[in-house]
Design an enzyme around this catalytic site. Structure first.
Site, PDB file in Angstrom:
ATOM      1  N   GLU A   1       1.725   0.146  -1.522  1.00 61.53           N
ATOM      2  CA  GLU A   1       2.614  -0.742  -0.755  1.00 61.53           C
ATOM      3  C   GLU A   1       2.769  -2.081  -1.459  1.00 61.53           C
ATOM      4  O   GLU A   1       3.833  -2.707  -1.411  1.00 61.53           O
ATOM      5  CB  GLU A   1       2.093  -0.890   0.683  1.00 61.53           C
TER       6      GLU A   1
ATOM      7  N   LYS B   1      -4.298  -2.309   7.022  1.00 56.86           N
ATOM      8  CA  LYS B   1      -2.947  -2.807   6.723  1.00 56.86           C
ATOM      9  C   LYS B   1      -2.659  -4.017   7.622  1.00 56.86           C
ATOM     10  O   LYS B   1      -3.581  -4.751   7.966  1.00 56.86           O
ATOM     11  CB  LYS B   1      -1.919  -1.676   6.880  1.00 56.86           C
TER      12      LYS B   1
ATOM     13  N   SER C   1      -2.840  10.135   4.595  1.00 61.20           N
ATOM     14  CA  SER C   1      -2.853  10.975   5.806  1.00 61.20           C
ATOM     15  C   SER C   1      -4.158  11.754   5.993  1.00 61.20           C
ATOM     16  O   SER C   1      -4.146  12.878   6.477  1.00 61.20           O
ATOM     17  CB  SER C   1      -1.646  11.925   5.834  1.00 61.20           C
TER      18      SER C   1
ATOM     19  N   HIS D   1      -2.622  -1.248  -4.309  1.00 66.65           N
ATOM     20  CA  HIS D   1      -2.153  -0.286  -3.304  1.00 66.65           C
ATOM     21  C   HIS D   1      -0.653  -0.045  -3.504  1.00 66.65           C
ATOM     22  O   HIS D   1       0.086  -0.959  -3.861  1.00 66.65           O
ATOM     23  CB  HIS D   1      -2.437  -0.824  -1.896  1.00 66.65           C
TER      24      HIS D   1
ATOM     25  N   ASN E   1      -8.396   1.039   5.702  1.00 71.09           N
ATOM     26  CA  ASN E   1      -7.362   0.066   5.325  1.00 71.09           C
ATOM     27  C   ASN E   1      -6.542  -0.205   6.577  1.00 71.09           C
ATOM     28  O   ASN E   1      -5.694   0.604   6.937  1.00 71.09           O
ATOM     29  CB  ASN E   1      -6.500   0.659   4.194  1.00 71.09           C
TER      30      ASN E   1
ATOM     31  N   GLU F   1      -4.072   7.993  -4.305  1.00 75.31           N
ATOM     32  CA  GLU F   1      -3.252   8.046  -3.100  1.00 75.31           C
ATOM     33  C   GLU F   1      -1.825   8.435  -3.459  1.00 75.31           C
ATOM     34  O   GLU F   1      -1.019   7.579  -3.845  1.00 75.31           O
ATOM     35  CB  GLU F   1      -3.221   6.675  -2.414  1.00 75.31           C
TER      36      GLU F   1
ATOM     37  N   GLY G   1       0.906   7.659   5.178  1.00 71.12           N
ATOM     38  CA  GLY G   1       1.575   7.382   6.444  1.00 71.12           C
ATOM     39  C   GLY G   1       2.627   8.405   6.831  1.00 71.12           C
ATOM     40  O   GLY G   1       3.427   8.171   7.734  1.00 71.12           O
TER      41      GLY G   1
HETATM   42  P1  PGA Z   1      -2.675   6.638   5.741  1.00 82.17           P
HETATM   43  O1  PGA Z   1      -2.744   5.424   4.683  1.00 82.17           O
HETATM   44  O2  PGA Z   1      -4.077   7.133   5.933  1.00 82.17           O
HETATM   45  O3  PGA Z   1      -2.101   6.016   6.992  1.00 82.17           O
HETATM   46  O4  PGA Z   1      -1.779   7.678   5.142  1.00 82.17           O
HETATM   47  C1  PGA Z   1      -3.598   5.460   3.586  1.00 82.17           C
HETATM   48  C2  PGA Z   1      -3.445   4.189   2.768  1.00 82.17           C
HETATM   49  O5  PGA Z   1      -2.329   3.673   2.638  1.00 82.17           O
HETATM   50  O6  PGA Z   1      -4.439   3.665   2.224  1.00 82.17           O
END
Ligand code: PGA
Length: 240
Positions: free
Chosen positions: A94, A11, A199, A92, A9, A161, A167
């Protein structure tokens, strides 16, 4: 046995020049695990051009629940299909947290994706506050049931997640991940792939992927660094 999947991803990251370097490296380095990169909309054509005919699939990070019309700024499932997307992230955290996406909207996007022949990667996960209050299972069940109440999960992919792990550098332990995956597994059945995200790094991927109900990963930050993403893909390869 469920085939492992590693999904990157990106982003809101990338540039034409940086993408080319990253995609070249991923194509050159990936071995026998299924892998997909979910890129920002403007880079779908670039991803399609570079990845067509390779082992690496591409997808998007969001889509509209509507088919067409007066929805300024939105992108439809049919458009993603036209650009060769195989997967699309749906729900997601976010999107839910920063853009107010509701369970009902996420479920409608899931349906729109499947309607266009795309495989949704449907994301669920609890906040730290919800975990501390002992509500993890209730939260992920509510998020998932918004879809299951309306349609079959089919060949879609589920991603667990935990919001507190995204993150933050703070991963769920393999046991914490497995516990939630086993709970989700009861609802979606043995055939559905359940990815862990939050992460995941080259150093912790193997331990997480070793859990029986973890079928791969959804990778944010580490998917932007070819060497790290490839190490995670390698960790996902089934041995023997
Ligand atoms: P990350 O993000 O690996 O940077 O923690 C995972 C995600 O948001 O899909």
């Amino acid at each position: 046995m469920r085939a492992r999947l590693v999904a990157g991803n990106w982003k809101m990251n990338g540039s034409r020049a940086a993408n080319q370097v990253l995609l070249d490296a991923v194509v050159a380095g990936v071995r026998s695990v299924e892998c997909v990169v979910c890129v920002p909309f403007p880079y779908l054509a670039q991803a399609a051009e570079r990845l067509r005919g390779t082992q690496v699939a591409w997808g998007a990070q969001n889509l509209s629940e509507h088919a067409s019309g007066a929805h300024t700024g939105e992108v439809s499932a049919a458009m993603l299909a036209e650009f060769g997307c195989r997967y699309v992230l749906v729900g997601h955290s976010e999107r839910r947290q920063l853009y107010g996406e509701t369970d009902a909207q996420a479920a409608a996007k899931f349906a729109a994706a499947q309607g266009a022949g795309l495989k949704p990667i449907f994301c669920v996960g609890e906040t730290l506050e919800q975990r501390d209050a002992g509500r993890t299972e209730a939260v992920v069940a509510r998020q998932l049931d918004a879809v299951l109440g309306k349609r079959a999960f089919g060949d879609a992919v589920l991603a667990y997640e935990p919001v507190w792990a995204i993150g933050t550098g703070r991963t769920a332990t393999p046991e914490q991940a497995q516990a939630v995956h086993a709970f989700l597994r009861q609802r979606v059945g043995a055939a559905v792939r359940i990815l862990y995200g939050g992460s995941v790094k080259a150093q912790n991927a193997a331990a997480i992927f070793a859990m029986p109900d973890v079928d791969g990963g959804l990778i944010g930050g580490a998917s932007l660094v070819a060497q790290d993403f490839l190490a995670i893909c390698a960790a996902a390869q089934r041995k023997g």
